[in-house]
Design a protein around this motif. Sequence first.
Motif, PDB file in Angstrom:
ATOM      1  N   LEU A  19       0.985  -1.122   0.048  1.00  0.00           N
ATOM      2  CA  LEU A  19       0.010   0.166   0.093  1.00  0.00           C
ATOM      3  C   LEU A  19       0.952   1.260   0.001  1.00  0.00           C
ATOM      4  CD1 LEU A  19      -2.770   1.536   0.430  1.00  0.00           C
ATOM      5  CD2 LEU A  19      -2.189   1.300   3.050  1.00  0.00           C
ATOM      6  N   ASP A  24      -3.025   6.339  -1.837  1.00  0.00           N
ATOM      7  CA  ASP A  24      -3.954   5.592  -1.472  1.00  0.00           C
ATOM      8  C   ASP A  24      -4.314   4.375  -2.867  1.00  0.00           C
ATOM      9  OD1 ASP A  24      -6.290   4.367  -0.060  1.00  0.00           O
ATOM     10  OD2 ASP A  24      -7.737   5.442  -1.018  1.00  0.00           O
ATOM     11  N   ALA A  26      -2.805   0.376  -3.972  1.00  0.00           N
ATOM     12  CA  ALA A  26      -2.482  -0.945  -3.433  1.00  0.00           C
ATOM     13  C   ALA A  26      -2.248  -1.792  -4.564  1.00  0.00           C
ATOM     14  CB  ALA A  26      -3.225  -1.286  -2.306  1.00  0.00           C
ATOM     15  N   LEU A  39       3.356  -2.624  -6.910  1.00  0.00           N
ATOM     16  CA  LEU A  39       3.085  -1.273  -6.442  1.00  0.00           C
ATOM     17  C   LEU A  39       3.550  -0.306  -7.171  1.00  0.00           C
ATOM     18  CD1 LEU A  39       1.153   0.360  -4.409  1.00  0.00           C
ATOM     19  CD2 LEU A  39       3.044   0.291  -2.682  1.00  0.00           C
TER      20      LEU A  39
END
Length: 73
Positions: A19, A24, A26, A39
């Motif tokens: 994350l 925000d 992930a 990511l």
Amino acid sequence: MSRWLTAIVEREGDGYVALCPEADVASQGDTVAEARENLQEALTLFFETASADEIDKRLRGEVYVTHVEVAVG
């Protein structure tokens, strides 16, 4: 241009979830390294495709990761 962002990686079941709290965003992977790489890819796609307004809304300026002590039991 590049930017340094936070990556928090946690074990979840048989894999790992990564994350980025600043954006925000992930992703996941079978290993810590794979979750981190996925990511990075997700963040790259986010910055390439999101509008400037969306980036401004979601991007947080500072995130701090630290430990806290709590009494249990």
